[in-house]
Design an enzyme around this catalytic site. Structure first.
Site, short mmCIF file in Angstrom:
data_model
loop_
_atom_site.label_atom_id
_atom_site.label_comp_id
_atom_site.label_asym_id
_atom_site.label_seq_id
_atom_site.Cartn_x
_atom_site.Cartn_y
_atom_site.Cartn_z
N ASP A 44 20.32 -2.36 -13.37
CA ASP A 44 20.62 -2.59 -14.49
C ASP A 44 19.45 -2.95 -15.21
O ASP A 44 18.87 -3.86 -15.10
CB ASP A 44 21.81 -3.81 -14.47
N TYR A 49 14.51 -3.69 -22.43
CA TYR A 49 13.76 -4.33 -21.61
C TYR A 49 12.36 -3.92 -21.28
O TYR A 49 11.46 -4.36 -20.61
CB TYR A 49 14.54 -4.42 -20.20
N LYS A 74 21.07 0.64 -21.27
CA LYS A 74 21.73 0.16 -22.83
C LYS A 74 21.05 0.69 -24.00
O LYS A 74 20.02 0.74 -24.12
CB LYS A 74 21.88 -1.12 -22.59
N HIS A 107 24.72 -2.07 -26.07
CA HIS A 107 24.26 -3.32 -25.77
C HIS A 107 24.67 -4.57 -26.50
O HIS A 107 24.96 -5.63 -26.00
CB HIS A 107 22.59 -3.59 -25.95
P1 NAP Z 1 20.00 -14.35 -13.64
O1 NAP Z 1 20.19 -13.23 -12.77
O2 NAP Z 1 21.05 -15.38 -13.96
O3 NAP Z 1 19.10 -15.44 -13.29
C1 NAP Z 1 17.49 -15.17 -12.92
C2 NAP Z 1 16.77 -16.33 -12.65
O4 NAP Z 1 17.01 -16.80 -11.44
C3 NAP Z 1 15.29 -15.70 -12.41
O5 NAP Z 1 14.49 -16.93 -13.00
C4 NAP Z 1 15.05 -15.91 -10.82
O6 NAP Z 1 13.76 -16.21 -10.68
C5 NAP Z 1 16.01 -16.81 -10.43
N1 NAP Z 1 16.67 -16.44 -9.13
C6 NAP Z 1 17.19 -15.33 -8.85
N2 NAP Z 1 17.66 -15.29 -7.48
C7 NAP Z 1 17.54 -16.67 -6.97
C8 NAP Z 1 17.75 -17.33 -5.93
N3 NAP Z 1 18.26 -16.80 -4.77
N4 NAP Z 1 17.27 -18.55 -5.71
C9 NAP Z 1 16.58 -19.32 -6.77
N5 NAP Z 1 16.52 -18.55 -8.12
C10 NAP Z 1 16.95 -17.34 -8.09
O7 NAP Z 1 19.36 -13.95 -15.18
P2 NAP Z 1 19.35 -12.67 -15.88
O8 NAP Z 1 17.99 -11.71 -15.21
O9 NAP Z 1 19.39 -12.83 -17.22
O10 NAP Z 1 20.57 -11.93 -15.64
C11 NAP Z 1 20.76 -10.66 -14.79
C12 NAP Z 1 20.76 -9.42 -15.20
O11 NAP Z 1 21.85 -9.30 -16.26
C13 NAP Z 1 19.50 -9.23 -16.02
O12 NAP Z 1 18.50 -8.88 -15.38
C14 NAP Z 1 19.90 -8.03 -16.88
O13 NAP Z 1 20.02 -6.87 -16.01
C15 NAP Z 1 21.64 -8.35 -17.23
N6 NAP Z 1 21.26 -9.11 -18.26
C16 NAP Z 1 22.13 -8.32 -19.23
C17 NAP Z 1 22.41 -9.04 -20.62
C18 NAP Z 1 23.12 -8.16 -21.87
O14 NAP Z 1 23.04 -8.62 -22.96
N7 NAP Z 1 23.71 -7.14 -21.47
C19 NAP Z 1 21.72 -10.25 -20.93
C20 NAP Z 1 21.15 -10.82 -20.03
C21 NAP Z 1 21.08 -10.20 -18.61
P3 NAP Z 1 12.75 -15.11 -9.79
O15 NAP Z 1 12.71 -13.81 -10.71
O16 NAP Z 1 11.35 -15.76 -10.08
O17 NAP Z 1 13.22 -15.36 -8.42
#
Ligand code: NAP
Length: 283
Positions: A44, A49, A74, A107
């Protein structure tokens, strides 16, 4: 890998890999390559990004057949509108070095959505996108789009994690044939989520981490999840969730954490509408 079937019959993995906030090209390419090596097939990304080229490089190098991968990107607000969407789509496709996309999402729910949606339907009908959908749409926006375009989005990607569970929104989406997808399944670590007592105690019971409990809870609810990490060890940890099951009690305990409020921002807040609409990037 467990798949879910979208409203047009297309299947997508219930667990994928998100690449938000990995702006460094080498780091992003390496992360996507490692994720695919571990077994992730859904990637994704988004135009904003600024890492579509890196994702494309990883796809090219990974050695997995294109049709086994499920690639999402997106459309950003500045490209809303019919002509702009067609151009932005082609730009994303070129950066990803692909000739079709699996999923293309609007998005943010702002700007000329109906112009964008018409362009996306055409691209879908031409076979350039396998499924089209939206992100960050509240139920009223989803209903407006369905009713007034006559074309139901396959996906609504929204903030969904233990502190904002989207239970009633999921029911609404299911009633309307739209698949819910979680962004920020870990709330980006907010609220000290990885040390939450309730989640830790459920994890201890199953010999699993908090991250694994959260992802398992999401997929047991039928929510597609796309956790992000740049660490291979965590990629593997986040992928190892198909060998245990949460009980009804576990699921109910997790439900008590729901505040029904965003930990980030409210897409209906006029200041947020202004901020995101004015957020321009050199795409
Ligand atoms: P997330 O997946 O909720 O959290 C990522 C954070 O958690 C990073 O700091 C990562 O650190 C840490 N992490 C990951 N696995 C872990 C584990 N097993 N133990 C401890 N810490 C862990 O946040 P996100 O990246 O915002 O959301 C996920 C995806 O959703 C995004 O990458 C994107 O593709 C999508 N997204 C979409 C929107 C939208 O508006 N459509 C908005 C936000 C996100 P490290 O990387 O340092 O390991």
């Amino acid at each position: 890998m467990q798949n879910i079937k979208l409203n047009n019959g297309v299947e997508m993995p219930i667990l994928g890999f998100g690449v938000f906030q990995i702006p460094d090209a080498n780091e992003c390419e390496k992360a996507v390559l490692e994720a695919i090596e571990i077994g992730y097939r859904l990637i994704d990304t988004a135009a904003t990004y600024l890492n579509e080229v890196a994702v494309g490089n990883a796809i090219k190098k990974c050695g997995i057949a294109r049709e086994e991968l499920f690639i999402t990107t997106k459309l950003w607000v500045q490209d809303a509108g019919y002509e702009q969407t067609k151009a932005a789509f082609q730009k994303s496709l070129d950066k990803l070095q692909l000739d079709y996309l699996d999923l293309y999402l609007i998005h943010q729910p702002y700007g000329d959505l109906f112009g964008s949606w018409r362009a996306m339907q055409e691209l879908y009908n031409e076979g350039k996108i396998r499924a089209i959908g939206v992100a960050n749409f509240h139920p009223d926006r989803v209903m407006d789009l369905i009713i007034n375009s006559g074309f139901t989005p396959a996906i609504n990607q929204i903030e969904t994690h233990p502190f904002d569970q989207q239970i009633s929104t999921q029911i609404f989406l299911e009633e309307n044939n739209v698949q819910i997808q979680s962004w920020s399944p870990f709330a980006e670590g907010k609220n000290n989520i990885f040390n939450n007592d309730l989640l830790l105690s459920i994890g201890n019971k199953h010999d699993k981490s908090v991250a694994q409990v959260i992802l398992r809870w999401l997929i047991q609810r039928g929510v597609v999840a796309i956790p992000k990490t740049v660490r291979k060890k965590r990629m593997l940890e986040n992928f190892t969730i198909f060998d245990f099951e949460l009980s009804t009690d576990d699921m109910q305990i997790i439900q008590t954490l729901d505040t029904k409020e965003s930990l980030f921002f409210d897409h209906k807040d006029p200041n947020v509408v202004k901020w995101l609409s004015e957020y321009k990037v050199a795409l």
